[in-house]
Design an enzyme around this catalytic site. Structure first.
Site, PDB file in Angstrom:
ATOM      1  CG  ASP A  94      -1.777   1.228   1.307  1.00  0.00           C
ATOM      2  OD1 ASP A  94      -2.537   1.467   0.360  1.00  0.00           O
ATOM      3  OD2 ASP A  94      -1.689   1.951   2.317  1.00  0.00           O
ATOM      4  CG  ASP A 322      -0.723   2.370   7.050  1.00  0.00           C
ATOM      5  OD1 ASP A 322      -1.121   2.205   5.873  1.00  0.00           O
ATOM      6  OD2 ASP A 322      -0.677   3.475   7.602  1.00  0.00           O
TER       7      ASP A 322
END
Length: 429
Positions: A94, A322
């Site tokens: 990501d 995250d």
């Protein structure tokens, strides 16, 4: 998987050894050596072949490895994940908060004609106060910092609030209340695009250029594209489908991201970046990180499907993220890594938590996994080597049970000692 293989081998090994011991007893007795000698040799076969080392080969290495990983700031929830990490072929990463620091800051304010920067920022921050998106938080933080700076520079010069909307001395549109955030209502947030809300009787929009264009807002292409090619995220602010301006926000790349991508590539792992940003911004960030493959404009709800799309055949896919919207993708991956700085949901969904919130820790985890698997294979070799050499000697009467017991204990000591050598493994830092 290796432990399961060892267990399957043990399931066959034990009855085979018992059969060899019985055969040894029968052969020696039939050869006229007497019951005692035949029994001693049969017992020696059973003692030397005790599969203690075989049972210790995998768990001892995993225990030492997980302890060493914890010392390096890598918390492993599932030991199977450590075992699988050495097979990683693809790592999906990501962008926000993983490759980047996750602390986006406002870099450019581009108001439309007749709109002041202060007024545009106030409107944007007011709209953002109803959102939990990182970009919304950065807008509010920047606005508060600007307001604090104004108060420090003119502590005794507070302008009176305007009644309704009007124009300031510079002719720029200002909103009621020249300081502080204004209340909004009927806020509608569209994940991956932006939000709409009502404020002082007007319909406002805060979101991506694509979203704004879909709502009928006319936006100049070149200024926006220029900012996006610098790796910045552009946010459009509009009122009643009329452009009020744009704000650019940048999220700095983590210092170790580029080095981590290079090392992962050297390990034979294909790194793919996922981003909700447009093509130009995603391409700029990917270039900064040294990533050649990326997927832009990925909606939060589509990340898990993106991870699944890489699972072709026996390809082992990892995911590093995250955020809350990364949790489904982390759960879909074969091996998942969550940053300590991320959300609790992401940490809960991940197999491995990186306490240093750095992609270099992913490199360390893969390196430790490979070192652990080497130790497990070595341990299994030692365990089988003792049995392969010891059983024929015991069956031939060349080992008595006392020596066989000592040799069996030595095999277990050898396996444990070899596993403890993993303590010498070092991180790449």
């Amino acid at each position: 998987e290796i432990q399961k293989l060892a267990d399957r081998i043990s399931a066959l090994f034990v009855p085979a050894v018992v059969s060899i011991a019985l055969l040894t007893f029968v052969v020696w007795w039939m050869m006229g050596s007497g019951f005692s000698t035949a029994l001693i040799n049969a017992v020696a076969v059973l003692v030397i072949s005790c599969p203690c080392a075989l049972g210790l080969a995998t768990p001892t290495a995993l225990v030492v490895a997980t302890g060493r990983a914890a010392q390096a700031g890598i918390l492993i929830k599932d030991a199977n994940a450590l075992e699988r990490a050495h097979q990683l072929s693809v790592l999906v990463v990501d962008k926000t908060g993983t490759l980047t620091e996750g602390r986006p800051v406002v870099t450019d304010i581009l108001p439309a004609s007749g709109v002041s920067e202060a007024g545009l920022l106030q409107i944007a921050a007011s709209l953002a106060q109803g959102s939990t998106h990182p970009l919304s938080r950065s807008l509010i933080e920047f606005f508060n910092n600007q307001e604090g700076a104004k108060e420090d520079s003119s502590a005794n010069a507070t302008p009176p609030p305007l009644q309704g909307e009007g124009r300031g001395e510079d002719g720029c549109i200002l909103a009621r209340g020249q300081s502080g955030l204004k209340p909004t209502s009927n806020l509608r947030e569209i994940p991956g695009f932006g939000l709409q809300a009502e404020m002082e009787g007007w319909d406002y929009l805060l979101g991506s250029p694509t979203f704004a264009r879909q709502q009928g807002v006319t936006i100049a292409e070149q200024p926006v594209l220029g900012l996006q090619q610098q790796g910045k995220t552009v946010i459009v602010i509009a009122r009643a489908n009329t452009l009020l301006g744009c704000i650019a926000i940048a999220d700095q790349l983590r210092p170790g991201s580029r080095a981590a991508v290079a090392k992962l590539t050297d390990l034979g792992i294909r790194v793919v970046m996922l981003s909700g940003d447009n093509q130009a911004t995603a391409e700029a960030i990917a270039h900064q990180a040294g990533i050649t493959e990326f997927r832009a404009e990925v909606l939060p709800q589509d990340k898990a499907a993106q991870v699944e799309s890489f699972k072709i055949g026996d390809v082992m896919v990892g995911m590093a993220g995250d955020g809350i919207n990364d949790a489904p993708a982390l759960a879909a991956a074969d091996v998942s890594f969550a940053m300590k700085s991320g959300s609790d949901i992401a940490i809960e969904a991940a197999d491995i938590t990186l306490m240093q919130s750095d992609l270099l820790s992913v490199v360390d985890a893969v390196s430790l996994s490979r070192a652990t698997l080497r130790k497990i294979r070595q341990n299994l070799f030692f365990a089988f080597a003792y049995n392969v050499l010891g059983i024929p000697l015991a069956a031939a009467g060349m080992l008595n049970p006392v020596i066989a017991g000592a040799a069996m204990a030595l095999s277990s000591v050898t396996v444990v000692s070899n596993a403890l050598l993993l303590k010498r493994w070092k991180t790449i830092r």
